[in-house]
Design an enzyme around this catalytic site. Sequence first.
Site, short mmCIF file in Angstrom:
data_model
loop_
_atom_site.label_atom_id
_atom_site.label_comp_id
_atom_site.label_asym_id
_atom_site.label_seq_id
_atom_site.Cartn_x
_atom_site.Cartn_y
_atom_site.Cartn_z
N CYS A 2 -4.52 8.79 2.90
CA CYS A 2 -3.62 7.63 3.22
C CYS A 2 -2.41 6.45 3.03
CB CYS A 2 -5.50 6.57 3.99
SG CYS A 2 -6.35 6.83 4.00
N GLY A 28 -0.56 9.16 7.00
CA GLY A 28 -1.50 8.82 7.61
C GLY A 28 -1.08 8.42 9.86
N ASN A 101 -7.40 4.57 -0.17
CA ASN A 101 -6.64 5.31 0.31
C ASN A 101 -7.48 6.75 -1.32
OD1 ASN A 101 -4.47 8.24 0.32
ND2 ASN A 101 -3.21 7.39 -1.08
N GLY A 102 -7.99 7.74 -0.65
CA GLY A 102 -8.84 8.75 -1.63
C GLY A 102 -10.44 9.01 -1.51
N TYR A 257 4.33 17.24 -2.15
CA TYR A 257 4.46 17.32 -0.54
C TYR A 257 4.38 16.11 0.03
CZ TYR A 257 2.73 18.17 4.28
OH TYR A 257 2.48 18.15 6.12
#
Length: 501
Positions: A2, A28, A101-102, A257
Amino acid sequence: MCGIIGIVGQEPVNQALYDGLTVLQHRGQDAAGIVTSDGRKLYLRRGNGLVKEVFLDEHMRNLIGAMGIGHVRYPTAGSSSSSEAQPFYVNSPYGISLAHNGNITNDRALRRELYQQDRRHINTESDSEVLLNVFAQELLRQDAFHVTPVDIFAAVKGVHHRCRGAYAVVAMLTRDGLVGFRDPHGIRPLVYGVKETAQGKEYMLASESVALSALGFRLVRDIEPGEAIYITTEGKVFTQQCSSDPQYNTCIFEYVYFARPDSIIDNVYVHKARMRMGRKLADRIRREWPAHNIEVVMPIPDTSRTSALELANTLNVPYREGFMKNRYIGRTFIMPGQKQRKKSVRQKLNPLDIEFRGKNVLLVDDSIVRGTTSEEIVQMARDSGARNVYFASASPPIRYPNIYGIDMPAASELIAHGRTEAEVGDAIGVDRLFYLELPDLIECVRKGNPRLKHFECSVFTGQYATGEDNNYFIELEALRNDKQKEKNLSTAVGIDLRDSD
């Protein structure tokens, strides 16, 4: 995976939050949300879709205040429920909003603990709501009428003690200020910056530095693993290490990426790291195949372009763009089933036949996950007239699931799981396959910041920084396989995907 953002400004921050989220949209595409504060009340808008779809003019006008946080969501378990769009909110204590995020790996145990011990109800399946309630409960323990930096840092210490996994967090206390913190391993990125205005200083937290630079903020530094930052509404900044044993285990896949090439993560320029990956790949090809017959190098858009160009230059082979990308199609590997994923590849990429016809082509991608996309692209190259098709991956074989917020799925669905490199090459239909070796990948990133001694490389090695037991992976396999994702999506949208083309 995210994207998160938080701003303490001198004037309304709604437009800045919106612009920052569009810059982080690559992190996201499933849902987006913004909550702002005017110092007394909160104003929230969130929903499924891209940033531009969730926030219309009337929504933006209602996001009042000079402080706020935002989130773009990428679901790791196939959920598309709008109730799980972030930020989340809890009223006690102080009125806290949070975006995360995670992935919290002891989420299930914490849910029970929060209910039985703390008398807190969790309303969604999101681990971010769990994290919010843990933070709120730890802050409540401080028993302060007016929150202080000491209270904030004590609460974050409690979070580190109770929560396991990867988390980069922005949280907002409605009347008091903005909080950011990072897990003790520093797996997920978080940076902060500052901007001088005529009215005074403004501060910003974000997943990637590119969001800061796009909005005119100067990057100050990364938040350290285990560290917390507290920025008051008056613009006072406090930081403190809140972990007893912090250490860098930055997710190496951010550099491969996820991150934009124009970002800087933990003081490493992503673009330069990817250039080094291309050179290392070229070195391996020259070492193992000195008399290669590669006539043209082509990237698979977009994230492999930097590596592919550097690889081509190092091999002294022409670089060409052989695939034209439709930018209005989402990332294929986040789609919930193999059937839709395969169909999407043809919609997403269109080959330029003239670049393939009669040539020995080396395709370069950032990674090979399930192999579905790679296999389809290889076939497209052959259908376009390529004589031979070779393939190079800018990361090592992905053989294990990711448990820290990236949807690298059940191990059985990863094409390299239980296969040799040659067997993967056969499975995707190439004449020759080259992977970047893990020591070379680590060297490519570490060269940008020698302070980084360890990396989160579990998708390649199966070694997890937080040491999960086998029961966790059994549960994860059940949640992340494609059949379960199709079931989740069909429940959310009211269709049966088994009957779709």
